[in-house]
Every structure is written in structure tokens, then in C-alpha cells.
Write a protein that holds these residues in place. Structure first.
Motif, PDB file in Angstrom:
ATOM      1  N   ARG A   1      38.081   6.337 -36.446  1.00 49.79           N
ATOM      2  CA  ARG A   1      37.261   6.213 -37.647  1.00 49.79           C
ATOM      3  C   ARG A   1      38.116   6.156 -38.913  1.00 49.79           C
ATOM      4  O   ARG A   1      38.024   7.025 -39.780  1.00 49.79           O
ATOM      5  CB  ARG A   1      36.244   7.374 -37.738  1.00 49.79           C
ATOM      6  CG  ARG A   1      35.462   7.556 -36.464  1.00 49.79           C
ATOM      7  CD  ARG A   1      34.708   8.846 -36.343  1.00 49.79           C
ATOM      8  NE  ARG A   1      35.461  10.029 -36.726  1.00 49.79           N
ATOM      9  CZ  ARG A   1      36.441  10.582 -35.999  1.00 49.79           C
ATOM     10  NH1 ARG A   1      36.817  10.043 -34.860  1.00 49.79           N
ATOM     11  NH2 ARG A   1      37.072  11.664 -36.417  1.00 49.79           N
TER      12      ARG A   1
ATOM     13  N   THR B   1      38.047   4.423 -41.626  1.00 53.92           N
ATOM     14  CA  THR B   1      37.383   4.279 -42.928  1.00 53.92           C
ATOM     15  C   THR B   1      37.065   5.631 -43.541  1.00 53.92           C
ATOM     16  O   THR B   1      37.059   5.790 -44.772  1.00 53.92           O
ATOM     17  CB  THR B   1      36.102   3.442 -42.780  1.00 53.92           C
ATOM     18  OG1 THR B   1      36.432   2.170 -42.207  1.00 53.92           O
ATOM     19  CG2 THR B   1      35.433   3.226 -44.132  1.00 53.92           C
ATOM     20  N   VAL B   2      36.802   6.642 -42.697  1.00 50.27           N
ATOM     21  CA  VAL B   2      36.441   7.975 -43.205  1.00 50.27           C
ATOM     22  C   VAL B   2      37.552   8.989 -42.948  1.00 50.27           C
ATOM     23  O   VAL B   2      37.322  10.198 -42.986  1.00 50.27           O
ATOM     24  CB  VAL B   2      35.124   8.455 -42.576  1.00 50.27           C
ATOM     25  CG1 VAL B   2      33.982   7.540 -42.997  1.00 50.27           C
ATOM     26  CG2 VAL B   2      35.217   8.515 -41.049  1.00 50.27           C
TER      27      VAL B   2
ATOM     28  N   GLU C   1      38.450  -1.934 -33.960  1.00 43.89           N
ATOM     29  CA  GLU C   1      38.221  -0.938 -35.005  1.00 43.89           C
ATOM     30  C   GLU C   1      39.078  -1.310 -36.222  1.00 43.89           C
ATOM     31  O   GLU C   1      40.274  -1.577 -36.086  1.00 43.89           O
ATOM     32  CB  GLU C   1      38.607   0.454 -34.506  1.00 43.89           C
ATOM     33  CG  GLU C   1      38.371   1.546 -35.530  1.00 43.89           C
ATOM     34  CD  GLU C   1      38.797   2.910 -35.014  1.00 43.89           C
ATOM     35  OE1 GLU C   1      37.975   3.845 -35.076  1.00 43.89           O
ATOM     36  OE2 GLU C   1      39.947   3.035 -34.560  1.00 43.89           O
TER      37      GLU C   1
ATOM     38  N   LYS D   1      39.652  -0.666 -40.752  1.00 45.38           N
ATOM     39  CA  LYS D   1      39.392   0.180 -41.910  1.00 45.38           C
ATOM     40  C   LYS D   1      38.732  -0.659 -42.992  1.00 45.38           C
ATOM     41  O   LYS D   1      39.274  -1.672 -43.434  1.00 45.38           O
ATOM     42  CB  LYS D   1      40.695   0.784 -42.440  1.00 45.38           C
ATOM     43  CG  LYS D   1      40.490   1.742 -43.597  1.00 45.38           C
ATOM     44  CD  LYS D   1      41.792   2.401 -44.012  1.00 45.38           C
ATOM     45  CE  LYS D   1      41.573   3.389 -45.147  1.00 45.38           C
ATOM     46  NZ  LYS D   1      42.843   4.067 -45.536  1.00 45.38           N
ATOM     47  N   PHE D   2      37.530  -0.223 -43.421  1.00 41.90           N
ATOM     48  CA  PHE D   2      36.782  -0.952 -44.438  1.00 41.90           C
ATOM     49  C   PHE D   2      37.054  -0.353 -45.813  1.00 41.90           C
ATOM     50  O   PHE D   2      37.392   0.836 -45.929  1.00 41.90           O
ATOM     51  CB  PHE D   2      35.292  -0.911 -44.123  1.00 41.90           C
ATOM     52  CG  PHE D   2      34.919  -1.672 -42.880  1.00 41.90           C
ATOM     53  CD1 PHE D   2      34.710  -3.035 -42.921  1.00 41.90           C
ATOM     54  CD2 PHE D   2      34.813  -1.013 -41.660  1.00 41.90           C
ATOM     55  CE1 PHE D   2      34.383  -3.740 -41.773  1.00 41.90           C
ATOM     56  CE2 PHE D   2      34.490  -1.706 -40.505  1.00 41.90           C
ATOM     57  CZ  PHE D   2      34.274  -3.080 -40.573  1.00 41.90           C
ATOM     58  N   PRO D   3      36.885  -1.147 -46.883  1.00 40.42           N
ATOM     59  CA  PRO D   3      37.222  -0.647 -48.228  1.00 40.42           C
ATOM     60  C   PRO D   3      36.264   0.417 -48.739  1.00 40.42           C
ATOM     61  O   PRO D   3      36.638   1.217 -49.598  1.00 40.42           O
ATOM     62  CB  PRO D   3      37.165  -1.911 -49.094  1.00 40.42           C
ATOM     63  CG  PRO D   3      36.266  -2.855 -48.347  1.00 40.42           C
ATOM     64  CD  PRO D   3      36.526  -2.578 -46.899  1.00 40.42           C
ATOM     65  N   ASP D   4      35.023   0.421 -48.229  1.00 40.93           N
ATOM     66  CA  ASP D   4      34.044   1.403 -48.711  1.00 40.93           C
ATOM     67  C   ASP D   4      32.932   1.533 -47.684  1.00 40.93           C
ATOM     68  O   ASP D   4      32.829   0.749 -46.728  1.00 40.93           O
ATOM     69  CB  ASP D   4      33.476   1.000 -50.080  1.00 40.93           C
ATOM     70  CG  ASP D   4      32.984  -0.439 -50.105  1.00 40.93           C
ATOM     71  OD1 ASP D   4      32.248  -0.824 -49.168  1.00 40.93           O
ATOM     72  OD2 ASP D   4      33.346  -1.178 -51.031  1.00 40.93           O
ATOM     73  N   LEU D   5      32.052   2.525 -47.888  1.00 33.48           N
ATOM     74  CA  LEU D   5      30.977   2.788 -46.925  1.00 33.48           C
ATOM     75  C   LEU D   5      29.924   1.678 -46.888  1.00 33.48           C
ATOM     76  O   LEU D   5      29.437   1.343 -45.797  1.00 33.48           O
ATOM     77  CB  LEU D   5      30.334   4.139 -47.217  1.00 33.48           C
ATOM     78  CG  LEU D   5      31.203   5.368 -46.932  1.00 33.48           C
ATOM     79  CD1 LEU D   5      30.434   6.644 -47.246  1.00 33.48           C
ATOM     80  CD2 LEU D   5      31.657   5.377 -45.466  1.00 33.48           C
TER      81      LEU D   5
ATOM     82  N   THR E   1      30.323  -1.496 -47.169  1.00 38.60           N
ATOM     83  CA  THR E   1      30.868  -2.570 -46.331  1.00 38.60           C
ATOM     84  C   THR E   1      30.847  -2.175 -44.861  1.00 38.60           C
ATOM     85  O   THR E   1      30.547  -2.984 -43.982  1.00 38.60           O
ATOM     86  CB  THR E   1      32.308  -2.900 -46.759  1.00 38.60           C
ATOM     87  OG1 THR E   1      32.336  -3.164 -48.158  1.00 38.60           O
ATOM     88  CG2 THR E   1      32.834  -4.112 -46.006  1.00 38.60           C
ATOM     89  N   LEU E   2      31.161  -0.906 -44.608  1.00 43.92           N
ATOM     90  CA  LEU E   2      31.105  -0.393 -43.242  1.00 43.92           C
ATOM     91  C   LEU E   2      29.688  -0.481 -42.688  1.00 43.92           C
ATOM     92  O   LEU E   2      29.480  -0.935 -41.554  1.00 43.92           O
ATOM     93  CB  LEU E   2      31.590   1.054 -43.209  1.00 43.92           C
ATOM     94  CG  LEU E   2      31.358   1.829 -41.902  1.00 43.92           C
ATOM     95  CD1 LEU E   2      32.100   1.173 -40.746  1.00 43.92           C
ATOM     96  CD2 LEU E   2      31.786   3.287 -42.068  1.00 43.92           C
TER      97      LEU E   2
ATOM     98  N   GLN F   1      28.623  -3.939 -41.676  1.00 46.42           N
ATOM     99  CA  GLN F   1      29.198  -4.345 -40.398  1.00 46.42           C
ATOM    100  C   GLN F   1      28.512  -3.621 -39.234  1.00 46.42           C
ATOM    101  O   GLN F   1      28.298  -4.210 -38.175  1.00 46.42           O
ATOM    102  CB  GLN F   1      30.698  -4.056 -40.378  1.00 46.42           C
ATOM    103  CG  GLN F   1      31.384  -4.492 -39.083  1.00 46.42           C
ATOM    104  CD  GLN F   1      31.258  -5.979 -38.828  1.00 46.42           C
ATOM    105  OE1 GLN F   1      31.663  -6.794 -39.661  1.00 46.42           O
ATOM    106  NE2 GLN F   1      30.679  -6.354 -37.683  1.00 46.42           N
TER     107      GLN F   1
END
Length: 316
Positions: A246, A248-249, A283, A285-289, A291-292, A295
């Protein structure tokens, strides 16, 4: 008699003798199954307990601890699988510095003779054991001649002209070829465990998940998948799952997170099994929630399509 032992040292476990099979047994594929079943069948013929001996951690994990190889299954799943295949007693020996330094001859005397009083020992093709992997079927047979047991090497189990192995299964999983992995395993690839509490971030994002930890093992999969969850309803429950850290977080520990479509209820503490059906993507890493989440919406829609599931088909 207990059904599990962990130590090389200790008292005699099988006073009347036993039939023993030895292996890593990671994933319990068709080759492993053939080996355990052969030993179990011989044990029944002789009226003796069948013993499956393995190691935890696996030797490859112990020697490659800075870059451990991926694991197909966790210890509990291995123990349960070995018992299901006919093992009366499972030895999950602690593989540490002491055991790694033990010679093959010492292993024969300590485990096969003093602990198990082996009458027959079964191993897979090209099996090696003991310090510097010096032990092989010839050494086992020589030890058997001295101590009164027979040693047998099972013929290779082939599929499509090649030997079935955990390495082939890892390759199939990495390629997202779950059909090939299932053929080698004799069943669909899955990961089982007890649902644990996470950060509950998925719930706030509209995707509550049932979370399974993979301990300190390296999973054979990483990415987003269409899955089915067993152990919840009368039938496997369609789901979309993430297996990874995970990023992104800010996650670090490998975690399997399964979102069960249209499920309402509390799964904390329940033991479930997540079956992998198709790979959706890596998997990332997205720039922000936001965008996550966008997806995740696409992932869920694709998983529903692949599983041929819609809300009207919600499991009972």
C-alpha cells in the motif's frame, strides 16, 4: 500423541516406528502430494503413523534472509495440508544456525532414528539435506542399512513434460497465469488466514476490506486481482483484492486486502481463504487519495466483469 513437533532434540515420538517423508512442501503441489500420499499409504500398509518432516523457516529463507525467496504458503496452511494428505504427525523443524550446521549423518540419527524410529523414509527427486547439503538418497540408504530403515526416492511428477516444482508455480503466478499454477498445484492458488483489523482506511474510501497478514514472509504475488473469498457464505464470494504494501498510504508490511462485493457483516477474527482468479494490474503509488479511489473503481468494475458478477447475484 501430538500432531506437531518443532524440535530436533527430544524424546521418542513413535515407539512402534513410523514412515517418514521429508521436504520443503511450500505450496503442496502435485509432486508434494504424490510424496506425502505415498508415505501415508505405506504407513497404512505397515500399521504405523505417517510423519511429514519440513522446516520453518525454509532453508532458502534462512540462508537468503536479506533477500528471501517468495513463499507460496504460510506455516499453518502447510500443516493443515499435510494432515489432509494423510500425515498423522508433522515435524516443522526450527531451521536455525544449529540445525544448519548439523551434518546429514547427525540429522539421520537425531530425527529419523531417535525421534521417529523410522522404518521407511521417502524423499523427492534430487533431495539434499544436512550441512552444505551433503546428504542425498545414497547417504539415506547407507544410514538405513546401519539403523534399520529403508530409504526411497519418489520418481519425478511431470506436467507438460517438465517436473512440477515450486519454482514453476512462482513463475506462473508472477506471469498472472493462474490456470497454469492451478494445474501444477492440483487446485486454484489461494492464501488463507484469520481476518485482522487494519487502519480501516478502505472503509472511509468506500471499499471496506478483510485483511490477512503474511507475517514476515515474502508473498509470491504483488498487485491487484480479481478474487473469490471462501469461508464467508455458502459459495465463494466475488471480490477484488490488493496484495502488497500500500505505497500510496505509506504501508510497509505485505497485506492481503479483499473487498467482498455487496457484503455486509463483520469478518474480524474469522478464518477465510482468498482464491486468485485473474491479475488486474501492478501495485503503484498514486499522487493522492482521489486518484487512488478512481483507480479502485475501475479495478472493481473489471473484477466484476471477469467474475461475471453483478449486484443481483449477491451471495446468500
Amino acid at each position: 500423541m501430538s500432531t506437531l513437533f518443532r524440535d530436533v532434540a527430544g524424546g521418542l515420538l513413535c515407539p512402534a516406528g513410523s514412515v517418514v517423508c521429508i521436504g520443503a512442501f511450500d505450496g503442496l503441489h502435485l509432486g508434494h502430494r504424490a510424496l506425502v500420499r505415498r508415505a501415508a499409504a505405506r504407513a497404512r500398509e505397515l500399521g504405523l503413523p505417517a510423519v511429514a518432516v519440513s522446516f520453518e523457516p525454509l532453508p532458502r529463507e534462512f540462508f537468503g534472509r536479506h533477500a528471501p525467496p517468495p513463499r507460496l504458503s504460510l506455516p499453518r496452511a502447510k500443516i493443515e495440508g499435510l494432515h489432509a494428505l494423510g500425515a498423522d504427525l508433522v515435524g516443522l523443524l526450527r531451521f536455525d544456525a544449529r540445525l544448519s550446521a548439523m551434518s546429514a549423518e547427525e540429522f539421520v540419527e537425531a530425527v529419523l532414528v531417535r525421534r521417529l524410529r523410522a522404518r521407511e523414509v521417502w524423499v523427492g527427486p534430487e533431495f539434499r539435506f544436512g550441512h552444505r547439503r551433503a546428504g542425498d538418497i545414497a547417504l539415506l540408504r547407507a544410514g538405513g542399512a546401519r539403523h534399520g530403515f529403508e530409504a526411497h526416492e519418489l520418481e519425478p511428477v511431470l506436467l507438460d513434460g517438465e517436473r512440477v516444482s515450486s519454482t514453476r508455480i512462482r513463475g506462473a503466478l508472477a506471469a498472472g497465469d493462474f490456470a497454469a499454477a492451478a494445474r501444477l498445484l492440483g487446485k486454484p492458488y489461494s492464501v488463507a488466514g484469520r481476518v485482522v483489523r487494519g487502519r480501516q482506511l478502505g472503509r472511509t474510501l468506500g471499499y471496506p476490506t478483510a485483511n490477512l497478514r503474511f507475517g514476515n514472509k515474502v508473498p509470491a504475488l504483488r498487485g491487484i486481482y480479481a478474487t473469490r473469498v471462501h469461508g464467508v457464505g455458502d459459495r465463494p464470494w466475488p471480490s477484488v483484492s490488493s496484495f502488497g504494501t500500500r505505497p500510496t498510504v505509506g504501508g510497509v508490511e505485505p497485506l492481503l486486502e479483499a473487498h467482498l462485493f455487496d457484503f455486509e457483516g463483520d469478518l474480524y477474527g474469522r478464518r477465510i481463504e482468498v482464491e486468485f482468479v485473474a491479475r488486474l494490474r501492478d501495485e503503484v503509488k498514486f499522487p493522492d487519495l482521489p486518484t487512488l479511489v478512481a483507480q479502485m473503481d475501475r479495478d472493481a468494475a473489471e473484477a466484476r466483469r471477469l467474475l461475471q458478477y453483478n449486484r443481483k447475484q449477491a451471495c446468500a
